[in-house]
Write an enzyme that holds these catalytic residues in place. Sequence first.
Site, short mmCIF file in Angstrom:
data_model
loop_
_atom_site.label_atom_id
_atom_site.label_comp_id
_atom_site.label_asym_id
_atom_site.label_seq_id
_atom_site.Cartn_x
_atom_site.Cartn_y
_atom_site.Cartn_z
N MET A 51 -40.53 30.47 -36.11
CA MET A 51 -40.89 31.44 -35.06
C MET A 51 -41.47 32.66 -35.77
O MET A 51 -40.84 33.71 -35.89
CB MET A 51 -39.66 31.79 -34.23
CG MET A 51 -39.30 30.69 -33.23
SD MET A 51 -37.60 30.78 -32.67
CE MET A 51 -36.80 29.89 -34.01
N GLY B 193 -32.82 25.09 -26.73
CA GLY B 193 -32.37 26.27 -25.99
C GLY B 193 -31.44 25.92 -24.85
O GLY B 193 -31.85 25.25 -23.90
N GLY B 194 -30.19 26.31 -24.99
CA GLY B 194 -29.22 26.07 -23.92
C GLY B 194 -28.83 24.62 -23.73
O GLY B 194 -28.31 24.25 -22.68
N GLY C 1 -27.32 24.66 -30.68
CA GLY C 1 -26.67 25.62 -31.56
C GLY C 1 -25.26 25.92 -31.11
O GLY C 1 -24.28 25.42 -31.66
N MET D 167 -37.12 33.11 -38.26
CA MET D 167 -37.68 34.16 -37.38
C MET D 167 -38.08 35.36 -38.21
O MET D 167 -37.38 35.74 -39.15
CB MET D 167 -36.63 34.60 -36.36
CG MET D 167 -36.04 33.46 -35.54
SD MET D 167 -34.98 34.13 -34.25
CE MET D 167 -34.23 32.61 -33.62
N GLY E 234 -36.17 33.11 -29.62
CA GLY E 234 -35.74 34.33 -30.28
C GLY E 234 -34.25 34.47 -30.51
O GLY E 234 -33.85 35.05 -31.51
N PHE E 235 -33.46 33.96 -29.59
CA PHE E 235 -32.02 34.14 -29.71
C PHE E 235 -31.28 32.89 -29.24
O PHE E 235 -31.72 32.24 -28.28
CB PHE E 235 -31.54 35.34 -28.89
CG PHE E 235 -32.11 36.64 -29.35
CD1 PHE E 235 -31.50 37.36 -30.37
CD2 PHE E 235 -33.29 37.13 -28.81
CE1 PHE E 235 -32.04 38.56 -30.83
CE2 PHE E 235 -33.85 38.32 -29.26
CZ PHE E 235 -33.22 39.05 -30.28
N GLY E 236 -30.15 32.60 -29.90
CA GLY E 236 -29.29 31.53 -29.42
C GLY E 236 -28.42 32.02 -28.28
O GLY E 236 -28.42 33.21 -27.94
N GLY E 237 -27.72 31.10 -27.67
CA GLY E 237 -26.74 31.47 -26.65
C GLY E 237 -27.31 31.84 -25.29
O GLY E 237 -26.59 32.35 -24.44
C1 DX5 Z 1 -33.76 30.08 -30.43
C2 DX5 Z 1 -33.72 28.92 -31.35
C3 DX5 Z 1 -32.75 27.85 -31.01
C4 DX5 Z 1 -31.32 28.32 -30.89
C5 DX5 Z 1 -30.71 27.53 -29.79
O1 DX5 Z 1 -35.01 30.66 -30.39
O2 DX5 Z 1 -34.98 28.29 -31.45
O3 DX5 Z 1 -32.84 26.78 -31.93
O4 DX5 Z 1 -30.56 28.12 -32.05
O5 DX5 Z 1 -29.43 27.99 -29.60
P1 DX5 Z 1 -28.55 27.53 -28.37
O6 DX5 Z 1 -28.34 26.05 -28.52
O7 DX5 Z 1 -27.33 28.34 -28.50
O8 DX5 Z 1 -29.34 27.85 -27.13
ZN ZN Z 2 -35.02 26.47 -32.70
#
Ligand code: DX5
Ligand code: ZN
Length: 236
Positions: A70, A178-179, A199, A39, A144-147
């Site tokens: 990204m 994602g999720g 993730g 990112m 953009g973000f995990g979780g």
């Molecule tokens: C977010 C990333 C994902 C992220 C997913 O933009 O592209 O790969 O790591 O994380 P989780 O599995 O926690 O949603």
């Molecule tokens: Zn990803």
Amino acid sequence: MIAAPLVIAPSILAADFAHLADEARAVAGAADWLHVDVMDNHFVPNLTIGLPVVQSLLKASELPFDVHLMIERPARWAPSYAEAGAYNVTFHAEACADPAALAKDLRAAGSRAGLAIDRDTPVEGYLELLPHFDTLLIMTIKAGFGGQAFLPEMLAKVRAARRHVDAGHLEVRIEVDGGIAADTIAAAAAAGADAFVAGTAVYGADDPAEAVRRLRARAAAAAGGTGAAGGPEVGR
Ligand code: DX5
Ligand code: ZN
């Protein structure tokens, strides 16, 4: 028809960045690919790692790397990840004026080519480009973000892509990101996804390798096959 075996790709975004090589080792033997989120603080607000770190990490892991860019202007950077040895390099449709040309460059540089579709982007306009690609990554969150929480309404895109891939007999993996977790992976698999990024569900678990195996079993049950890769799979 979903190609077996299914692919489970732990995302290191949820791992301990001070020990990335150890975190990669923790899922070796259970995972198929290692998903690496790059990112740039422009295409998305977040900032992670870039080419030098990925080059070092590639030397420290045998897993095929699934690099998810990204970033803005992906044509500037994507081929370098392929040359560094990434197995698959995915860039965002929203950031690229000529996705087919960049896919060709990636394949020429030695990797598979992936096209990513973010939450607010319809997939229909990109289906005709799929013969140029090996993977289609459909975001099931806003990139953009995990979780973040899984967005089930994104599965309509997965279904549309699955219909198109099957009707055209295309060799394209449909990947969701994602999720993805124990309570969401079955719905994604039933919709037609055959590669799953996770993730938090992997690196937030006490035993990341066991978490990968459980995710695989749930996805396989929902997809109607065994999905049992039994270890790293690089052929598709
Ligand atoms: C977010 C990333 C994902 C992220 C997913 O933009 O592209 O790969 O790591 O994380 P989780 O599995 O926690 O949603
Ligand atoms: Zn990803």
